[in-house]
Design a protein around this motif. Structure first.
Motif, short mmCIF file in Angstrom:
data_model
loop_
_atom_site.label_atom_id
_atom_site.label_comp_id
_atom_site.label_asym_id
_atom_site.label_seq_id
_atom_site.Cartn_x
_atom_site.Cartn_y
_atom_site.Cartn_z
N CYS A 469 0.81 -1.23 0.00
CA CYS A 469 0.00 0.00 0.00
C CYS A 469 0.84 1.27 0.00
CB CYS A 469 -0.94 0.02 1.21
SG CYS A 469 -0.10 0.18 2.81
N GLY A 470 2.14 1.19 0.24
CA GLY A 470 2.98 2.37 0.24
C GLY A 470 3.03 3.13 1.54
N GLN A 471 2.45 2.58 2.63
CA GLN A 471 2.51 3.24 3.92
C GLN A 471 3.97 3.33 4.39
OE1 GLN A 471 0.28 4.72 6.09
NE2 GLN A 471 2.07 5.16 7.34
N GLU A 472 4.35 4.52 4.88
CA GLU A 472 5.73 4.71 5.32
C GLU A 472 5.90 4.28 6.78
OE1 GLU A 472 3.47 8.39 6.38
OE2 GLU A 472 3.63 7.10 4.60
N LEU A 505 8.56 2.52 13.36
CA LEU A 505 7.56 3.41 13.93
C LEU A 505 6.51 3.74 12.88
CD1 LEU A 505 9.68 5.94 16.03
CD2 LEU A 505 8.47 3.89 16.81
N PHE A 506 5.24 3.60 13.29
CA PHE A 506 4.10 3.91 12.42
C PHE A 506 3.50 5.21 12.90
CE2 PHE A 506 -0.59 3.55 11.98
CZ PHE A 506 -0.69 3.50 10.61
N LEU A 549 2.34 -7.56 19.05
CA LEU A 549 1.41 -6.47 18.74
C LEU A 549 2.11 -5.12 18.77
CD1 LEU A 549 -1.77 -7.50 20.78
CD2 LEU A 549 -1.56 -7.38 18.29
N PRO A 550 1.68 -4.19 17.93
CA PRO A 550 2.24 -2.84 18.00
C PRO A 550 1.99 -2.20 19.35
CG PRO A 550 1.00 -3.19 15.96
CD PRO A 550 0.71 -4.35 16.83
N ALA A 570 3.10 4.14 16.79
CA ALA A 570 2.98 2.71 17.13
C ALA A 570 4.32 2.06 16.81
CB ALA A 570 1.85 2.06 16.35
N TYR A 571 4.91 1.44 17.83
CA TYR A 571 6.20 0.77 17.64
C TYR A 571 5.95 -0.68 17.23
CZ TYR A 571 10.64 -1.48 18.67
OH TYR A 571 11.79 -2.22 18.58
N VAL A 572 6.52 -1.06 16.09
CA VAL A 572 6.37 -2.42 15.55
C VAL A 572 7.72 -3.11 15.65
CG1 VAL A 572 5.69 -3.79 13.55
CG2 VAL A 572 4.65 -1.54 13.93
#
Length: 885
Positions: A469-472, A505-506, A549-550, A570-572
């Motif tokens: 999807c191109g999410q950074e 990071l989101f 989980l994030p 949100a930390y992944v």
């Protein structure tokens, strides 16, 4: 050949490649990336250099008359001896620096050539070596054995030199009548035994192989014995021998002289880039000092031989009015005499090929190369014409100069080259702030240059992008600092499992990650495969997934975790398991993150090289005035392993694109689609191959010919089905992923609408709408097909064995199966078991899998009031598989 057209096509293809396999969702970041691509940051304007003309040093025949060379050299060193039979070629004219090298060599001194690229440095030592052997033969003092060893830093250079020696020492002479023998002795040679049994006059090798010759008893004895009283040792590309490697080579030279008992050994060095500092005399003195230390024998500054240049044109390059007339004329002269007198040609030669030495006033190569746009701008300022008009005039002059031959040297008047640097690009770096205000750059920095209004630094973090999807995401390392956590920049995104301090990071204001797991479940943000159904019917997160989980945090621009006032993130933890926006999930936890997240600084080096190579070769084939034997590309690699890897990758790249191209053409010719029964034949026809292209027996007839074509068709079918697997080539998505191919399933609408076949099936399917049943079956069939759960003969054990036999007997590489190619592991066994067999290839299609979760989703079956369980989803899958079978 229109080299500018080739270059333009190369940039177009590379731009399409680097921009085609990654997408950017955020509008500001996408605009930044697009602006960089339009400005050409990854492909700056190429430098253009013009090979200068060299002052003549006389022809080979002239030097023979002066007794500088043996008379037989006139038969050896001639141009175009490879033309039609009966033509003896032309007399070879030497450059002044080549003549000087021959004169120094006759005196027995060691020397160094410091002339530029394309100046014929190899002839400066080959001619003296050949002359020495010929004189020994004439004097009756010739003794079989090695007279000269030429050491190259790369095998590719040794291979190239071998072909040059073939032109002079073999062509024009009868079989076995070459006056001087030569051989290549490197790690890739298969004819070592023949060389050891009959050593040549000239040995081409590399310094590592020469070291081994001195240490291996089985090679040392025959070769070192044959090289007693060695006459010449040549070290090509001297600038590569520096530091520890230079010390190794210096010791090797001394050991070789001692082993070969050669006190009068002449050592010759060549390099175009030894030093550029100081005056000409300073440079000669510095090179002499370096060569003396490396060779172990004195090298006088007078024996450091440079190039003597001359102008090819005769007009005044500063006559602006005359040059303007030439620009307006548009077409350069097509005769040699008129061209060398052309003012614009003189200006082009001065711009790209010659400068004036401040100390001596003699012509020298320019200290700084120029680009075509820069030169066009200067010409426009001098002639008051537009940049575009001037650029076209320069291109036309260069092309005409390259096509015209100097009648004296029979070389192009303007032999020019484009030096294009291609970059994979740098990462995009973002500050830790909301999307609408964050700082965006592609220049590597650790903090925002202008600082922060609050006085604390604003760190910059590299961005990677979801391939779906191109999410950074921001690639970070989490460290403990001051009793809390801080996030720092991380360059390496490819982290395997088990690294708890590395992650992503989101940051999103439109779809922020929910604070609680329950909210994430309700909002359907968790992948289906992460969920389980509890005994009370509630949906929960599987216990093994909870740690992954994030984690929702608040961080300040410096990367510190804060209680309030920061940016919500949100930390992944790594490895990347699913996208927090599009929910695409990855069931292989230890797989490489490169397959999941794209970086602007990682395009896939092997794929990029293959794309560049294919672009150049394709452009060369489209040049109508270029001879077939000249439509070639020479590529260098750092070592043999890289060369093997790249050649294998390129072969695979060519075959895949050739097969996909044939499939695409076959589909265009059959707009109604291709079925399993006809696809092999139609695609094979679209390949346009003839029997010699793929057959082990190129002239096969009758039954053998028919069996050979059958083998090719079956291999084509096998490759087509294998290419249906989704996502295994990140930088080479298949035709379905690119939208050029759609796959349908026969009779699905009829099966879905036939109520009689659903009567005894699960009540959710029995009561469902035909359109929804059809959609579910299509989704299930797609899932099966993308993990190769396809019931075709070539995928089962017996069918693959028969395919191997056909391939081994009838097909030549690269069309046959590889020696180590094994039957692909597919999901067909699971599909045949109706959903209750062994899971393969991470095919989670049971009640515990993603597709099962999808079926259990609330309101998935609008006509069903009952809540579906795990057993229900497994029964639904089994029923659909049974009916579709």
């Amino acid at each position: 050949m229109d080299v500018f057209q080739v270059h333009q096509q190369l940039i177009t293809d590379y731009r399409g490649f680097t921009s085609g396999f990654s997408q950017v969702r955020d509008e500001r970041v996408r605009q930044h990336v697009d602006d960089r691509m339009r400005s050409g940051d990854q492909w700056p304007d190429p430098y253009l250099s013009l090979n200068p003309n060299f002052e003549a040093g006389g022809s080979i025949d002239d030097l023979v008359r002066e007794d500088l060379l043996h008379p037989d050299c006139s038969r050896v060193f001639r141009i175009s001896k490879d033309e039609p039979t009966g033509f003896g070629g032309y007399d070879l004219t030497l450059h002044q620096h080549q003549r000087e090298a021959i004169e120094v060599a006759r005196g027995g001194a060691s020397y160094v050539l410091t002339t530029g690229t394309g100046s014929g440095k190899s002839l400066s030592y080959i001619v003296p070596i050949v002359d020495s052997v010929l004189r020994e033969r004439a004097a009756g003092t010739y003794r079989p054995g090695v007279k000269a060893i030429i050491v190259y830093p790369m095998n590719a250079l040794a291979n190239s030199q071998r072909f040059e020696l073939e032109k002079f020492l073999q062509r024009g002479f009868g079989e076995g009548e070459a006056p001087v023998s030569f051989a290549r002795y490197t790690g890739q040679d298969r004819e070592r035994a023949a060389i050891l049994a009959d050593p040549p006059d000239i040995l081409l090798t590399n310094y590592v192989m020469l070291e081994l010759v001195l240490t291996r008893p089985e090679e040392r004895e025959p070769l070192v014995l044959a090289a007693q009283d060695l006459r010449f040792l040549v070290l090509d590309e001297l600038h590569t021998y520096r530091g520890r490697q230079g010390a190794d080579v210096a010791m090797l030279v001394r050991r070789l002289r001692e082993a070969c008992a050669s006190p009068s050994l002449q050592v010759v060095g060549t390099s175009a880039t030894m030093t550029t500092e100081g005056s000409e005399s300073d440079r000669r003195r510095k090179v002499a000092e370096v060569a003396t230390g490396l060779f172990g024998v004195p090298v006088a500054a007078a024996h450091v031989i440079g190039e003597t240049l001359r102008r090819a044109t005769t007009a005044d390059p500063a006559d602006a009015a005359a040059i303007a007339e030439c620009v307006d004329r548009g077409t350069p002269p097509d005769a040699v005499d008129a061209f060398v007198a052309d003012p614009l040609a003189a200006w082009v030669e001065r711009e790209f090929g010659l400068a004036e030495d401040a100390e001596s006033g003699l012509p020298v190569r320019p200290a700084h190369p120029s680009t075509l746009p820069r030169a066009a701008k200067r010409l426009a300022e001098a002639t008051a014409r537009s940049d575009d008009v001037c650029r076209a005039a320069i291109e036309a002059t260069l092309q005409r100069g390259a096509a015209l031959l100097d009648p004296r040297t029979r070389r192009p008047l303007f032999a020019f080259r484009l030096h294009q640097f291609l970059s994979k690009g740098d990462n995009v770096y973002l500050s830790l702030e909301p999307e609408e205000t964050r700082y965006i750059t592609s220049r590597y920095q650790t903090v925002v240059p202008d600082g922060s209004p609050t006085g604390s630094e604003r760190i910059l973090l590299p961005a990677v992008f979801c391939r779906e999807c191109g999410q950074e995401y921001l690639a970070v390392t989490r460290i403990s600092e001051g009793g809390g956590s801080r996030f720092m920049s991380r360059q390496d995104q490819d982290v395997s499992g088990g690294d708890t301090i590395s992650g992503y990071l989101f940051v999103s204001t439109d779809v922020p990650w929910p604070e609680s797991a329950e909210s994430a479940i309700i909002e359907q943000r968790i992948p289906e495969s992460w969920l389980v159904t509890a005994s009370d019917g509630s949906v929960q997160i599987a216990a093994r997934r909870r740690a992954d989980l994030p984690e929702v945090l608040s961080v300040d621009p410096a990367g510190y975790e804060v209680d309030e006032g920061g940016t919500s993130v949100a930390y992944v933890p790594s490895p990347f398991r699913f996208c927090l926006r599009c929910r695409v999930s990855y069931e292989q936890p230890r797989s490489n993150d490169f397959a999941k997240l794209a970086s602007m600084a990682a395009e896939g080096r092997s794929s990029a090289t293959s794309v560049i190579t294919a672009s150049v070769v394709r452009s060369l084939r489209a040049q109508p005035d270029l001879k077939k034997e000249a439509r070639k590309l020479l590529a260098f690699a750092d070592n043999r392993q890289d060369a093997s890897l790249q050649s294998g990758h390129f072969n695979d790249f060519v075959q895949v694109t050739q097969l996909r191209g044939a499939l695409y053409r076959a589909l265009l010719e059959n707009p109604d689609g291709l079925t399993h029964e006809m696809i092999e034949q139609r695609v094979t026809d679209a390949l346009g191959l003839s029997l010699p292209d793929f057959a082990k027996t190129p002239d096969a007839k009758y039954a053998t010919g028919r069996r050979t074509w059958e083998a090719l068709r079956k291999i084509v079918g096998y490759r087509l089905y294998l290419d249906l697997e989704r996502g295994w080539r990140i930088t080479m998505p298949n035709l379905e992923q690119t939208g050029l191919l759609k796959i349908h399933y026969t009779d699905l609408p009829e099966i879905a609408a036939d109520e009689s076949v659903w009567v005894d099936r699960h009540f959710a399917l029995r009561d469902d709408d035909p359109e929804h049943r059809q959609e579910l079956m299509r989704l299930l069939a797609d899932e099966l097909r993308r993990v190769l759960a396809i019931d075709v003969d070539c995928f089962d054990e017996l069918g693959f064995e028969q395919l191997q036999k056909l391939s081994d007997q009838y097909l030549e590489d690269p069309w046959g199966l590889g020696e180590r190619e094994t039957r692909p592991e597919t999901g067909i066994a699971f599909a045949r078991s109706g959903g209750r067999g062994t899971q393969r290839r991470h095919l989670y299609l049971s009640g515990y899998g993603a597709f099962g979760r999808f079926l259990m989703r609330e309101k998935q079956f609008p006509r069903t009031e009952a809540k579906l369980t795990r057993d229900d989803s497994q029964k639904i899958i089994a029923d659909m598989l049974a009916i579709m079978a």
